[in-house]
Structures are given as structure tokens and as C-alpha cells.
Design a protein around this motif. Sequence first.
Motif, PDB file in Angstrom:
ATOM      1  N   VAL A 231      85.633 -17.779 127.439  1.00  0.00           N
ATOM      2  CA  VAL A 231      86.052 -18.211 128.569  1.00  0.00           C
ATOM      3  C   VAL A 231      85.285 -18.022 129.704  1.00  0.00           C
TER       4      VAL A 231
ATOM      5  N   GLN B 113      84.968 -18.235 133.641  1.00  0.00           N
ATOM      6  CA  GLN B 113      85.839 -18.635 134.985  1.00  0.00           C
ATOM      7  C   GLN B 113      85.156 -19.102 136.099  1.00  0.00           C
TER       8      GLN B 113
ATOM      9  N   GLU C  29      84.912 -22.339 126.870  1.00  0.00           N
ATOM     10  CA  GLU C  29      85.692 -23.194 127.832  1.00  0.00           C
ATOM     11  C   GLU C  29      85.158 -22.978 129.240  1.00  0.00           C
TER      12      GLU C  29
ATOM     13  N   HIS D  66      87.174 -22.638 132.767  1.00  0.00           N
ATOM     14  CA  HIS D  66      88.567 -22.708 133.485  1.00  0.00           C
ATOM     15  C   HIS D  66      88.100 -22.728 134.957  1.00  0.00           C
TER      16      HIS D  66
ATOM     17  N   TYR E 274      88.892 -22.509 138.712  1.00  0.00           N
ATOM     18  CA  TYR E 274      89.735 -22.037 139.552  1.00  0.00           C
ATOM     19  C   TYR E 274      89.407 -22.662 140.816  1.00  0.00           C
TER      20      TYR E 274
ATOM     21  N   GLY F 153      89.014 -26.703 131.776  1.00  0.00           N
ATOM     22  CA  GLY F 153      90.649 -26.520 131.893  1.00  0.00           C
ATOM     23  C   GLY F 153      90.746 -26.267 133.524  1.00  0.00           C
ATOM     24  N   PHE F 154      91.860 -26.761 134.208  1.00  0.00           N
ATOM     25  CA  PHE F 154      92.063 -26.453 135.651  1.00  0.00           C
ATOM     26  C   PHE F 154      93.189 -25.602 135.626  1.00  0.00           C
ATOM     27  N   VAL F 155      93.040 -24.589 136.530  1.00  0.00           N
ATOM     28  CA  VAL F 155      94.037 -23.314 136.477  1.00  0.00           C
ATOM     29  C   VAL F 155      94.786 -23.476 137.787  1.00  0.00           C
ATOM     30  N   SER F 156      96.079 -23.390 137.831  1.00  0.00           N
ATOM     31  CA  SER F 156      96.766 -23.462 138.975  1.00  0.00           C
ATOM     32  C   SER F 156      97.862 -22.239 139.087  1.00  0.00           C
ATOM     33  N   ASN F 157      98.460 -22.248 140.264  1.00  0.00           N
ATOM     34  CA  ASN F 157      99.676 -21.474 140.229  1.00  0.00           C
ATOM     35  C   ASN F 157     100.782 -22.033 139.983  1.00  0.00           C
TER      36      ASN F 157
END
Length: 138
Positions: A61, A63, A99, A101, A103, A129-133
Amino acid sequence: MAFHPTPHAQQPLAEINMIPLIDVMLVLLIVFIVAAPLLTHAVKIDLPRATSAPVDLRPEVIQLGIRADGSLYWNGAATTEEALPERMREAARHVPQPEIHLYADARTPYETLARVMAMSARAGLGRIGFVSNPGKTP
């Protein structure tokens, strides 16, 4: 000599004698028990022994952080937009492919996100992939 025929002595017997049938079945059973191990044709082969550990095929992964001012961070380390395509091409060579991710700040312009996604597509990285809170549900 008095001859008195009895009616029961002259009639044929209507029952089947089971004793000879049981004897034949027991003899056949013994023959099959003795012959069965002889009918198996087993070839003895000395197979090699191998020990192996399961292969972990989970992809790496990456980031990729994007701030609102456009600054980029590759796994927490600051990078520039010019160096990003080369890093992505290098990452695309790994098997299995990593992958990405993303942010991104909430105020990051869409243009910056689109450029980063286009760079990753050109480099051959397809898993983004989109990372969100998680926020409150209205």
C-alpha cells in the motif's frame, strides 16, 4: 404285511434347504478376503519432500498524501510533482502491483487530484483508493 400308506410321507418338501447356500457364501467370502489384497497393484515411489511457507500476495500500500496547497507526500515523505511519475513507474514494476491510497485535503482542487490520477494511470498503476474520515450522517 400290512401296507398302509400315510398321506404326509409321500408329499414333496416345500422348504428350501438354506445350509448349502450359506456354506457356499462363506467359502466365497473367504476367497474374496484372501484374494483382495493380491488384486491391488501398488507402485512404490519415493517422492521428494518439500517444505514451503504460504506466499503472502497482499499488495503493498502506497500512501499518497495531497495537501490543499498542492504539496505531495509519498508514504509520509515529501516529494515533488516532477518526481512522482518516476516513483509510480518504479512501483508499477512490483508484483503484485501496489495499491495507491489517496489522502487528500477537503480543500484540494480537483485539478490536482485529476493530475495525480492521470500520472498513476500512465505509470500503469490501476488500483487507486480514496481515504476519507467518516463524518456524521445528516
